[in-house]
Design a protein around this motif. Structure first.
Motif, PDB file in Angstrom:
ATOM      1  N   VAL A 131      54.490  45.326  73.488  1.00 20.70           N
ATOM      2  CA  VAL A 131      53.817  45.244  72.464  1.00 20.70           C
ATOM      3  C   VAL A 131      52.364  45.918  72.401  1.00 20.70           C
ATOM      4  CG1 VAL A 131      52.633  43.756  70.421  1.00 20.70           C
ATOM      5  CG2 VAL A 131      54.713  42.995  72.004  1.00 20.70           C
ATOM      6  N   GLU A 132      51.957  46.755  71.330  1.00 13.85           N
ATOM      7  CA  GLU A 132      50.794  47.649  71.057  1.00 13.85           C
ATOM      8  C   GLU A 132      49.967  46.911  69.895  1.00 13.85           C
ATOM      9  OE1 GLU A 132      50.490  52.061  70.309  1.00 13.85           O
ATOM     10  OE2 GLU A 132      50.854  51.779  72.555  1.00 13.85           O
ATOM     11  N   ALA A 133      48.822  46.511  69.891  1.00 15.73           N
ATOM     12  CA  ALA A 133      48.056  46.363  68.935  1.00 15.73           C
ATOM     13  C   ALA A 133      47.258  47.396  68.449  1.00 15.73           C
ATOM     14  CB  ALA A 133      47.094  45.173  69.395  1.00 15.73           C
ATOM     15  N   LEU A 134      47.287  47.620  67.052  1.00 13.70           N
ATOM     16  CA  LEU A 134      46.714  48.841  66.365  1.00 13.70           C
ATOM     17  C   LEU A 134      45.537  48.323  65.381  1.00 13.70           C
ATOM     18  CD1 LEU A 134      49.835  50.575  65.617  1.00 13.70           C
ATOM     19  CD2 LEU A 134      48.309  50.788  67.589  1.00 13.70           C
ATOM     20  N   ARG A 135      44.576  48.855  65.240  1.00 12.48           N
ATOM     21  CA  ARG A 135      43.566  48.680  64.278  1.00 12.48           C
ATOM     22  C   ARG A 135      43.353  49.946  63.411  1.00 12.48           C
ATOM     23  NH1 ARG A 135      44.698  44.591  65.464  1.00 12.48           N
ATOM     24  NH2 ARG A 135      43.671  42.717  66.420  1.00 12.48           N
ATOM     25  N   LEU A 136      43.935  50.115  62.331  1.00  9.03           N
ATOM     26  CA  LEU A 136      44.082  51.631  61.648  1.00  9.03           C
ATOM     27  C   LEU A 136      43.158  51.350  60.322  1.00  9.03           C
ATOM     28  CD1 LEU A 136      47.987  51.619  61.791  1.00  9.03           C
ATOM     29  CD2 LEU A 136      46.301  52.523  63.267  1.00  9.03           C
ATOM     30  N   ASN A 137      42.633  52.538  60.288  1.00 13.67           N
ATOM     31  CA  ASN A 137      41.793  52.840  59.103  1.00 13.67           C
ATOM     32  C   ASN A 137      42.837  53.800  58.031  1.00 13.67           C
ATOM     33  OD1 ASN A 137      39.504  51.485  59.933  1.00 13.67           O
ATOM     34  ND2 ASN A 137      39.088  53.301  61.526  1.00 13.67           N
ATOM     35  N   GLY A 138      42.127  53.656  56.900  1.00  9.21           N
ATOM     36  CA  GLY A 138      42.886  54.630  55.626  1.00  9.21           C
ATOM     37  C   GLY A 138      43.500  53.703  54.718  1.00  9.21           C
ATOM     38  N   ASP A 139      44.228  54.375  53.775  1.00  7.51           N
ATOM     39  CA  ASP A 139      44.798  53.511  52.544  1.00  7.51           C
ATOM     40  C   ASP A 139      46.094  53.164  53.022  1.00  7.51           C
ATOM     41  OD1 ASP A 139      46.531  55.692  52.620  1.00  7.51           O
ATOM     42  OD2 ASP A 139      45.574  56.605  50.752  1.00  7.51           O
ATOM     43  N   ARG A 140      46.924  52.370  52.180  1.00  4.08           N
ATOM     44  CA  ARG A 140      47.951  51.868  52.607  1.00  4.08           C
ATOM     45  C   ARG A 140      49.016  52.855  53.149  1.00  4.08           C
ATOM     46  NH1 ARG A 140      50.843  47.258  51.086  1.00  4.08           N
ATOM     47  NH2 ARG A 140      53.169  47.854  50.490  1.00  4.08           N
ATOM     48  N   GLU A 141      49.226  54.243  52.386  1.00  7.28           N
ATOM     49  CA  GLU A 141      49.890  54.947  52.871  1.00  7.28           C
ATOM     50  C   GLU A 141      49.832  55.575  54.263  1.00  7.28           C
ATOM     51  OE1 GLU A 141      53.675  57.023  52.959  1.00  7.28           O
ATOM     52  OE2 GLU A 141      52.823  55.580  51.654  1.00  7.28           O
ATOM     53  N   GLU A 142      48.532  55.614  54.699  1.00  5.52           N
ATOM     54  CA  GLU A 142      48.153  56.160  55.814  1.00  5.52           C
ATOM     55  C   GLU A 142      48.419  55.207  56.953  1.00  5.52           C
ATOM     56  OE1 GLU A 142      44.435  59.131  54.932  1.00  5.52           O
ATOM     57  OE2 GLU A 142      44.223  56.977  54.636  1.00  5.52           O
ATOM     58  N   ILE A 143      48.211  53.995  56.825  1.00  8.65           N
ATOM     59  CA  ILE A 143      48.293  52.815  57.546  1.00  8.65           C
ATOM     60  C   ILE A 143      49.939  52.664  57.959  1.00  8.65           C
ATOM     61  CG2 ILE A 143      48.288  50.394  57.996  1.00  8.65           C
ATOM     62  CD1 ILE A 143      45.730  50.338  56.275  1.00  8.65           C
ATOM     63  N   ARG A 144      50.711  52.812  56.821  1.00  8.23           N
ATOM     64  CA  ARG A 144      52.323  52.750  57.100  1.00  8.23           C
ATOM     65  C   ARG A 144      52.640  54.006  57.895  1.00  8.23           C
ATOM     66  NH1 ARG A 144      55.063  52.632  51.956  1.00  8.23           N
ATOM     67  NH2 ARG A 144      56.626  51.494  53.227  1.00  8.23           N
ATOM     68  N   ARG A 145      51.982  55.104  57.883  1.00  8.67           N
ATOM     69  CA  ARG A 145      52.395  56.303  58.287  1.00  8.67           C
ATOM     70  C   ARG A 145      52.006  56.244  59.753  1.00  8.67           C
ATOM     71  NH1 ARG A 145      56.581  59.106  56.894  1.00  8.67           N
ATOM     72  NH2 ARG A 145      56.790  58.892  54.675  1.00  8.67           N
ATOM     73  N   GLU A 146      50.740  55.804  60.105  1.00  6.53           N
ATOM     74  CA  GLU A 146      50.355  55.775  61.289  1.00  6.53           C
ATOM     75  C   GLU A 146      51.271  54.666  62.193  1.00  6.53           C
ATOM     76  OE1 GLU A 146      48.799  56.889  64.831  1.00  6.53           O
ATOM     77  OE2 GLU A 146      48.686  57.974  63.072  1.00  6.53           O
ATOM     78  N   SER A 147      51.714  53.732  61.481  1.00  6.81           N
ATOM     79  CA  SER A 147      52.377  52.790  62.029  1.00  6.81           C
ATOM     80  C   SER A 147      53.755  53.104  62.712  1.00  6.81           C
ATOM     81  CB  SER A 147      52.697  51.582  61.291  1.00  6.81           C
ATOM     82  OG  SER A 147      51.629  50.958  60.879  1.00  6.81           O
ATOM     83  N   VAL A 148      54.490  53.999  61.736  1.00  7.52           N
ATOM     84  CA  VAL A 148      55.584  54.821  62.201  1.00  7.52           C
ATOM     85  C   VAL A 148      55.377  55.489  63.512  1.00  7.52           C
ATOM     86  CG1 VAL A 148      57.406  56.302  61.484  1.00  7.52           C
ATOM     87  CG2 VAL A 148      56.668  54.861  60.002  1.00  7.52           C
ATOM     88  N   ARG A 149      54.477  56.455  63.327  1.00  7.68           N
ATOM     89  CA  ARG A 149      54.110  57.342  64.676  1.00  7.68           C
ATOM     90  C   ARG A 149      53.905  56.684  65.759  1.00  7.68           C
ATOM     91  NH1 ARG A 149      51.433  60.350  60.621  1.00  7.68           N
ATOM     92  NH2 ARG A 149      49.559  59.351  60.505  1.00  7.68           N
ATOM     93  N   SER A 150      52.963  55.301  65.770  1.00  8.92           N
ATOM     94  CA  SER A 150      52.915  54.394  66.835  1.00  8.92           C
ATOM     95  C   SER A 150      53.993  53.974  67.683  1.00  8.92           C
ATOM     96  CB  SER A 150      51.803  53.396  66.553  1.00  8.92           C
ATOM     97  OG  SER A 150      50.543  54.277  66.176  1.00  8.92           O
ATOM     98  N   VAL A 151      54.870  53.518  66.693  1.00  7.01           N
ATOM     99  CA  VAL A 151      55.938  52.583  67.284  1.00  7.01           C
ATOM    100  C   VAL A 151      56.971  53.506  67.973  1.00  7.01           C
ATOM    101  CG1 VAL A 151      57.591  52.674  65.157  1.00  7.01           C
ATOM    102  CG2 VAL A 151      57.832  50.631  66.951  1.00  7.01           C
TER     103      VAL A 151
END
Length: 181
Positions: A134-154
């Motif tokens: 499991v990886e914990a992320l603390r992401l910045n940005g708007d809703r779309e940026e957070i969702r896109r970075e979550s996809v990249r990270s997983v």
């Protein structure tokens, strides 16, 4: 289509492994990224978008007491989602996303709090789970940026785990190429 998704599909194909996805905040974006790769049908079995908290329990087997105590945005929930989708869809690997994309905090967690998880087969060399990460992320940005970075990270987490899933022979070749280290 990302190069990471392409690499994931390629590695799964080479290794003869299958994948299932459990998503919450990404709402199907991980599955869409994987299925954008030609040949994904050889390795991708399906996905569960469990956006509502109770579906994480009903469809993926996440512990109801855990959900009641901590809410859906929790590292253990992410781990159980990945293991649950792997079991439910009968695959070698399961990955999961859960978190808060915004605009409001959820379950006492701030916007940008995300957990991504991978669950995989046992490793022959150690007897431990190949996944279970499991990886914990603390992401910045708007809703779309957070969702896109979550996809990249997983996808990056899965790629790292797949790359580590080597047979003894592959490990020996790696050691030779890297000067014995």
């Amino acid at each position: 289509m990302s190069s990471t998704a392409t690499d994931v599909v390629r590695l799964l194909t080479v290794k003869g492994r299958t994948l299932a996805v459990a998503e919450s905040l990404t709402g199907g974006l991980v599955a869409a990224e994987i299925t954008s790769v030609p040949g994904a049908s050889k390795v991708f079995r399906g996905s569960v978008t469990a956006y509502a908290t109770e579906l994480k329990h009903d469809l993926l087997g996440v512990d109801a007491a855990l959900l009641a105590a901590r809410g859906a945005v929790d590292p253990q929930v992410a781990a159980q989602m990945a293991a649950g989708v792997r079991k439910a869809l009968g695959t070698d690997w399961g990955i999961a996303t859960t978190g808060v994309a915004g605009p409001e905090p959820q379950d006492g967690q701030s916007v940008g709090t995300v957990f991504v998880a991978v669950d995989g087969p046992l490793r022959a060399d150690s007897g431990s789970a190949g996944g279970g990460k499991v990886e914990a992320l603390r992401l910045n940005g708007d809703r779309e940026e957070i969702r896109r970075e979550s996809v990249r990270s997983v996808l990056a987490l899965l790629l790292k785990e797949l790359a580590g899933e080597q047979t003894g022979n592959e490990r020996a070749q790696d050691t030779e190429r890297n000067g014995g280290f």
